[in-house]
Every structure is written in C-alpha cells, then in structure tokens.
Enzyme design. Structure first.
Site, PDB file in Angstrom:
ATOM      1  CB  SER A  31       2.599   6.065  12.208  1.00 43.46           C
ATOM      2  OG  SER A  31       3.943   6.269  11.875  1.00 43.46           O
ATOM      3  CE1 TYR A  86       2.833   3.281   2.209  1.00 40.07           C
ATOM      4  CE2 TYR A  86       4.405   5.018   2.725  1.00 40.07           C
ATOM      5  CZ  TYR A  86       3.402   4.153   3.119  1.00 40.07           C
ATOM      6  OH  TYR A  86       2.977   4.135   4.415  1.00 40.07           O
ATOM      7  CB  SER A 213       4.883  11.236   4.515  1.00 41.06           C
ATOM      8  OG  SER A 213       5.526  11.439   5.763  1.00 41.06           O
TER       9      SER A 213
END
Ligand code: HPA
Length: 273
Positions: A31, A86, A213
């Site tokens: 991100s 998730y 991740s």
C-alpha cells in the site's frame, strides 16, 4: 486451487494482450507504493478481472491491475493491488499470479509491504530488507499442487530471499543516502492487528516485524526458481511496543512521510538488478 489449466489460460491472455511482452522482473507493490508503477514507460494495463482465472482484489484503494512496461531499463510486470489471506483467499490462489509471472519469463521478483515493528530497534518509517520469514498462518501457497520436490526445491526453501538481490538493494540505499535495515518478517493472518501477547510472541520466535502479506508470494516465487527481494517499510510499532495507542491516522502519516523515499529506492533498485 491454482490449476495448471488456469495458469496457462491467464498466461496466454496476458501474452496476447501485450503482444508477447517478456517481463524480466515481477513486482508486488504494498500500500502507498502505486507511484512506482507510474514511472513505467509505455505502460500496458490489464485489470485483474479481465484475466481468466485471476483472483480479484477486494481491498478498497487497491487498483487491482497489472502494469507491464519498462522501468529504468528493465522489463517489469507490476501487480498494483494484491491478494491477502485475510480477505479469505486460499493460499494457492495468492501464489497464482506468481506462477503466471514465472510462465511469462520473470526471473526476479520484488515484493514489498508495510509492517509493524515488534522490536524497539525499528521505528515507524524505517525500511528493512527481509532476510527470512516465519509463516504463522502455517499454510503454503503451493499446497495441493503436484510438485517434484527435488533437492533443488528443498534448498530453495532454506533461502527464500536472495542474498545477492538484498545486497543490491542495500547498496542502492547507500548510494541514495537511504538507510535500510535487515531482518525477519513474521506473517500473521490479520485482518486485525496483533494483540500485545502476539507481538511479544513474534519477537520471541525471532521476528523483527509483523505483517499480513509477502510470505505467500515470496514462498511461491522461490520454489519456482524466481530470485526474490523482499522489502518492508515500518508503518507503525506493533501493539504494546510503543506506549502510544495505535492509530490509523499515525499509520497514514508515516506512510506519507516515507512514500517518496521508498518509491525512489524501489525504482532505482530495479535498474540495478
Ligand atoms: N501488524 C500487521 N500488519 C501490519 C502492521 C502491523 O502492526 N502494520 C502494517 N501492516
């Protein structure tokens, strides 16, 4: 499960759409790192939803597309938006795009992610090359696939992250005046951040940062003979590490503070790989 048939279909679709573009370096952007892909020359975009067999990203703010083109002299294939455990994806589906990268000719991969520090040796804003990982999900991205577990494959699990690529990143950092630390990434399932006890455990078992991740993609890549560079940027201290209550606002603040630094480091490193 990531079936061979689907890997073949997705690969063929990408080859046809890009007129047989041959990517050398695969990149999975965490991100805030979208701007890395903005520097790609003559970019070709393919939305995940158009690729047969490809999972589709559900997280808001993740573009969910491939960007293919040339970055600093290297043919790259960038995943803008990734798939998280998730979100409910089975691990093999998270490894699927990496298998497609391999079929397209990718030989090196950079995987990036935000993380939380589980030690006071790392502060929000720090960058860290991942030297190894601990997979607390205990799920493997190539589970259920027919692999020939040769000596070569088992030796690659002992070294998921390629030391030569790590050194190139560290050297690039030195040249740019960007400090980069090294350490172990612990993958927790999420989606919520860890409890204090979990953060203490992550530290006790040998971790430096915790995230949600990176591990599935890196594991799948290494097992298929792709050299992996793992890079994480600390967006916060893990629960209980700092006395301050974790806030979304602080995380975003840190991200905007370091974004430019990480983006230039990653772009420059690509040129040196
Ligand atoms: N925990 C897990 N994942 C994260 C964190 C964290 O503290 N920060 C950014 N990603």
């Amino acid at each position: 499960m990531a079936e061979t048939k689907n890997i073949y279909k997705a690969t063929k679709f990408i080859q046809e759409t890009t007129e047989n573009f041959r990517p050398e370096i695969g990149m999975i952007l965490g991100s805030g790192l979208g701007p890395v892909a903005d520097a790609i020359k003559d970019p070709m975009y393919i939305n995940y939803q158009d690729i047969p067999g490809f999972p589709v990203s559900t997280v808001e703010g993740h573009a969910g597309r491939l960007v293919l083109g040339n970055l600093n002299g290297k043919n790259v294939m960038v995943m803008q938006g990734r798939f998280h455990f998730y979100e409910g994806y089975p691990m093999p589906l998270i490894g699927f795009p990496v298998q497609v990268m391999k079929k397209l000719g990718v030989s090196k991969m950079i995987v990036t992610a935000a993380s939380g520090a589980v030690t006071t040796d790392l502060q929000p804003g720090d960058l860290m090359v991942i030297t190894d990982h601990i997979n607390l999900t205990f799920r493997h991205p190539l589970m259920g696939q027919k692999l020939s577990i040769s000596d070569e494959l088992s030796s690659q699990t002992s070294k998921v992250y390629d030391p030569d690529l790590s050194n190139i990143a560290l050297e690039t950092g030195r040249k740019l005046g960007i400090e980069i630390k090294s350490g172990v990434y612990v993958m927790a399932t999420g989606p919520s951040f860890e409890t204090r006890a979990e953060v203490r455990m992550a530290r006790l078992v040998g971790g430096d940062v915790v995230g949600m991740s990176t591990v599935p993609e890196a594991t799948a890549a290494a097992l298929m003979g792709i050299k992996v560079l793992g890079m994480t940027y600390v967006s916060n201290s893990g629960t209980g590490i700092s006395q301050k209550q974790l806030s979304h606002h602080d995380v975003l603040d840190t991200m905007s503070r370091i974004q430019q630094r990480v983006v230039s480091l990653i772009s420059e490193t690509v040129g040196n790989l």
